[in-house]
Design an enzyme around this catalytic site. Structure first.
Site, PDB file in Angstrom:
ATOM      1  N   GLU A  45      -1.289 -25.115  18.532  1.00  0.00           N
ATOM      2  CA  GLU A  45      -2.122 -24.922  17.332  1.00  0.00           C
ATOM      3  C   GLU A  45      -3.200 -23.856  17.552  1.00  0.00           C
ATOM      4  OE1 GLU A  45      -3.480 -28.848  16.017  1.00  0.00           O
ATOM      5  OE2 GLU A  45      -1.684 -29.002  14.753  1.00  0.00           O
TER       6      GLU A  45
ATOM      7  N   ASP B 279       3.671 -36.069  14.355  1.00  0.00           N
ATOM      8  CA  ASP B 279       2.218 -36.137  14.514  1.00  0.00           C
ATOM      9  C   ASP B 279       1.627 -37.436  13.978  1.00  0.00           C
ATOM     10  OD1 ASP B 279      -0.358 -35.452  15.074  1.00  0.00           O
ATOM     11  OD2 ASP B 279      -0.581 -33.973  13.490  1.00  0.00           O
TER      12      ASP B 279
ATOM     13  N   GLU C 248      -6.085 -41.023  10.961  1.00  0.00           N
ATOM     14  CA  GLU C 248      -5.924 -39.738  10.280  1.00  0.00           C
ATOM     15  C   GLU C 248      -4.870 -39.803   9.178  1.00  0.00           C
ATOM     16  OE1 GLU C 248      -4.816 -36.506  12.894  1.00  0.00           O
ATOM     17  OE2 GLU C 248      -4.466 -35.130  11.231  1.00  0.00           O
TER      18      GLU C 248
HETATM   19  C1  GCV Z   1      -7.388 -32.249  17.359  1.00  0.00           C
HETATM   20  C2  GCV Z   1      -3.142 -32.775  14.291  1.00  0.00           C
HETATM   21  C3  GCV Z   1      -4.497 -33.017  13.704  1.00  0.00           C
HETATM   22  C4  GCV Z   1      -5.543 -32.124  14.353  1.00  0.00           C
HETATM   23  C5  GCV Z   1      -5.512 -32.391  15.861  1.00  0.00           C
HETATM   24  C6  GCV Z   1      -4.109 -32.107  16.376  1.00  0.00           C
HETATM   25  C7  GCV Z   1      -3.991 -32.425  17.852  1.00  0.00           C
HETATM   26  O1  GCV Z   1      -2.682 -31.509  13.956  1.00  0.00           O
HETATM   27  O2  GCV Z   1      -4.453 -32.816  12.328  1.00  0.00           O
HETATM   28  O3  GCV Z   1      -6.780 -32.436  13.806  1.00  0.00           O
HETATM   29  O4  GCV Z   1      -6.455 -31.592  16.531  1.00  0.00           O
HETATM   30  O5  GCV Z   1      -3.202 -32.914  15.691  1.00  0.00           O
HETATM   31  O6  GCV Z   1      -3.585 -33.535  18.146  1.00  0.00           O
HETATM   32  O7  GCV Z   1      -4.289 -31.585  18.657  1.00  0.00           O
END
Ligand code: GCV
Length: 691
Positions: free
Chosen positions: A268, A341, A369
């Site tokens: 990411e 995820d 989340e």
């Molecule tokens: C901390 C997902 C979440 C992100 C998170 C990422 C990760 O994409 O939406 O907020 O980032 O996972 O686990 O690194």
């Protein structure tokens, strides 16, 4: 009434109805002692002092009983495990004594007997991951700001009030066996490794230490160039290697029991070894070598996916399997439970069990989340139990995820499990009173990965809600058990399945509203031009006039092949694929016949309807328990359940009406009609973006 009589009236009301206001701050640690205990312990230390204090504060055993605390080596005891009997706690370490004491007190509070028994932790390291930013905000945090970090104005100053809070935090963790905390976000700030910041880490570590909590940090892989003045952060560059060695030395000087680093790299947009043409192993090993002399570890995340890949779910396996056996023994690959995820339901990530020569640890998400933030009552232990018990078949029947990660099958040098914390400055720590149960459940399952969610819910409810003035043998308790414990436990145990039903049933996933990236609420339609396709729901549901679902069979993305037989063939064939994963692995026609005889479209509608009805039932059941709980927590939960009902309805209406455009079939006539317009829901979504 004048002021004085007002107060008298209020006090009268309180005594008459026994309405103790409880704000939830005491978590599951509310018990007060009902008698004295005579503690015999030859040694003294800050950890043992805590153990004694806990016993004196919360003893509910026989008044005047004698209890011996013995630190003595016993081969049958592993790590910080303990041996427990009615009158003795024995352990190899002082921390083991503390854990044994918490277990003893828990048994007393929950009315469980104690036989002579040994309790060993399933994992050596049981770690909370805080996604806390150095400015005090929390990524995916729904319970207020960080308990560790402030806004920039206050800088890194430490107050006594804060220290007190960290102590309460450490105590809560120790009481459930958590022994590590990563203090900051995996999307780390480059400032994390600066001397000022490390001074604060030292202060936090000092408070956590007596409770057996090791401190870990997330750091940027490119720190050598970002803050070290080097031209590169290439893991094979000698200056970079030296920089990390020096930095690690500097950390251990001030935090001698430092646990190690958690790294999100080449993921990411985060920097990583791939930026320099190196592999994950090159990067992880270089850092692991720096930590090795001090006993530190690297937890290297496998959360990787590329824009435009055909199937994001395949990526981690593709990148990491070729590296199996190439990592140092103090590297653990940290893998999310599911391959996409933290969705409400996913099959397990196929790396579990498949990496046989590398330590692998599960990463669970305690913060909700994708499961309703701290608005919805969703008990996650059932999901984690399902995951840990999933059979990977990698070393024959019974190679469950739990056993492939806890050292029972593979000789891992280190074993660990991580949970993304749901803790913030809110008075009740977790935003929703029932979100505390997820923190609790993580700790309990990390200690014992065979525990059932039913047992965890039972003990958490007893400790968190049982009326304070009742003792176990009091007859009112059975009244409380019948009218509170049983129905509320039922709510908890059904809550995750209900959330799956009203949001993403039958294997659907990642169909959230994308605007503002909140991951709350439905958005199967969300696909604005220019957005990365794997960040848009249509990439995942693939609804069209022929059907719905992601084809991950060998004719599709091939993800099924990453699973060991018989799973691979089972998932490949829609007839044998469990229906809970049907749309995860298959693109299925709208009139596909389900096992109950319904066509897929009807089944989808009925399942959404079922989810809404389940939450409505939770609401009714909750209202009934009012006489058995304090007023504040009753109404806090009541009001959150109202919002949850509304939002479940929005999920149902939004998804059914949107998918109906493709199925072109009527919504079965015996289910409740939608109450929201699709246009309204889609516009509301768009409206949000403009706000
Ligand atoms: C901390 C997902 C979440 C992100 C998170 C990422 C990760 O994409 O939406 O907020 O980032 O996972 O686990 O690194």
């Amino acid at each position: 009434m004048n002021m004085k009589s007002n107060i008298v009236f209020f006090i009268l009301i309180l005594t008459t109805f026994n309405l103790h206001a409880e704000d939830g701050h005491n978590l599951w640690l509310r018990a007060k002692s009902t008698g004295s205990v005579n503690i015999v312990c030859e040694r003294r230390s800050s950890t043992l002092d805590i153990a004694k204090q806990e016993l004196e504060q919360s003893w509910q055993g026989k008044d005047g009983a004698k209890l011996v605390l013995t630190v003595k080596k016993d081969k049958a005891i592993k790590y910080d495990g303990f041996k427990l009997s009615d009158n003795e706690v024995q352990a190899n370490t002082e921390l083991g004594i503390l854990y044994g004491v918490y277990e003893l007190l828990r048994r007393q509070q929950t009315g469980q007997t104690i036989q002579n028994e040994i309790s060993n932790p399933s994992y050596e390291r049981r770690v909370l991951n805080h996604w806390d930013n150095l400015d005090g905000s929390i990524e995916r945090g729904y319970a207020g700001r960080s308990i560790f970090w402030h806004d920039n104005e206050k800088g890194y100053a430490v107050t006594d009030k804060e220290k007190n809070l960290w102590k309460e935090y450490a105590r809560a963790n120790a009481s459930i066996g958590i022994n590590g905390a990563v203090l900051n976000n995996v999307n780390s700030s480059k400032l994390m490794l600066t001397p000022q910041c490390l001074e604060k880490v030292k202060a936090i570590a000092e408070v956590l230490r007596p409770y057996g909590i090791k401190t870990y940090l997330s750091v940027k892989f490119s720190s050598p160039s970002l803050i070290g003045g080097l031209k590169t952060s290439d893991p094979l560059n000698p200056e970079v290697i030296k920089w990390w060695k020096d930095k690690v030395k500097e950390i251990y000087k001030i935090v001698p029991d430092f646990g190690g680093f958690l790294i999100k790299a080449s993921s990411e947009g985060q920097p990583g070894p791939q930026d320099y043409g190196r592999s994950h192993a090159d990067g992880a090993n270089m850092m692991a070598d720096a930590l090795k002399p001090f006993g530190g570890i690297i937890m290297w995340r496998a959360f990787v996916y590329e824009a435009n890949s055909k199937d994001r779910a395949c990526q981690a396996y593709k990148e990491f399997m070729p590296l199996d056996g190439k990592f140092r023994d103090n590297v653990i690959i940290q893998v999310k439970n599911g391959p996409v995820d933290f969705q409400p339901r996913e099959p397990f990530t196929p790396l579990f069990g498949a990496m046989k020569k590398t330590s692998v640890m599960p990463e669970l998400q305690i913060t909700q989340e994708y499961l309703g933030h701290s608005i919805q009552l969703v008990f996650l232990a059932t999901m984690w139990e399902e995951f840990l018990k999933s059979d990977t078949y990698q070393e024959g029947v019974g190679s469950t995820v739990a056993r492939t990660t806890d050292g029972s099958i593979f000789p891992q040098k280190h074993t660990a499990i991580a949970g993304v914390a749901n803790i913030g400055l809110d008075t009740n720590w977790s935003g929703h009173h029932f979100a505390q149960a997820n923190w609790y459940a993580f700790g309990r399952m990390a200690w014992n990965n065979q525990l059932t969610s039913e047992k965890i819910a039972d003990e958490w409810l007893k400790q968190t809600f049982s009326p304070k003035e009742e003792k176990a043998e009091n007859s009112n308790v059975s009244d409380w058990q019948k009218n509170f414990l049983i129905p509320v436990k039922q709510i908890m145990l059904e809550s995750r399945e209900a959330a799956v039903h009203y949001s993403m049933p039958l294997g659907l996933h990642h169909i959230f509203a994308g605007i503002k990236n909140t991951h709350y609420g439905p958005g199967p339609w969300f696909a604005p031009k220019g957005t990365r396709i794997d960040w848009t729901p249509p990439y995942y549901h693939k609804a069209d006039s022929t059907g719905i679902g992601f084809d991950r069979t060998t004719k599709g993305s091939g993800a099924v092949s990453q699973y060991h037989e018989p799973l691979s063939s089972q998932f490949e064939n829609p007839a044998t694929c469990p229906e809970i994963y049907l749309l995860w692995f298959h693109h299925v026609p709208w009139d596909y016949k389900m096992k109950d005889g319904r066509i897929l479209w009807d089944e989808l509608c009925y399942t959404y309807e079922k989810g809404v009805n389940e939450v409505r039932q939770f609401q009714k059941d909750w209202d009934k328990i009012q006489p058995y709980i304090d007023a504040q927590r009753f109404s806090d939960v009541q009001s959150k359940l109202r919002r949850q009902c509304r939002d479940a309805q929005i999920w149902k209406d939004g998804c059914i009406l949107y998918f109906q455009q493709y199925s072109r079939r009527p919504i079965p006539f015996d289910i409740e009609r939608p109450v929201y317009d699709l246009n309204y829901l889609m516009k509301t979504d768009l409206y949000d973006i403009l706000k």
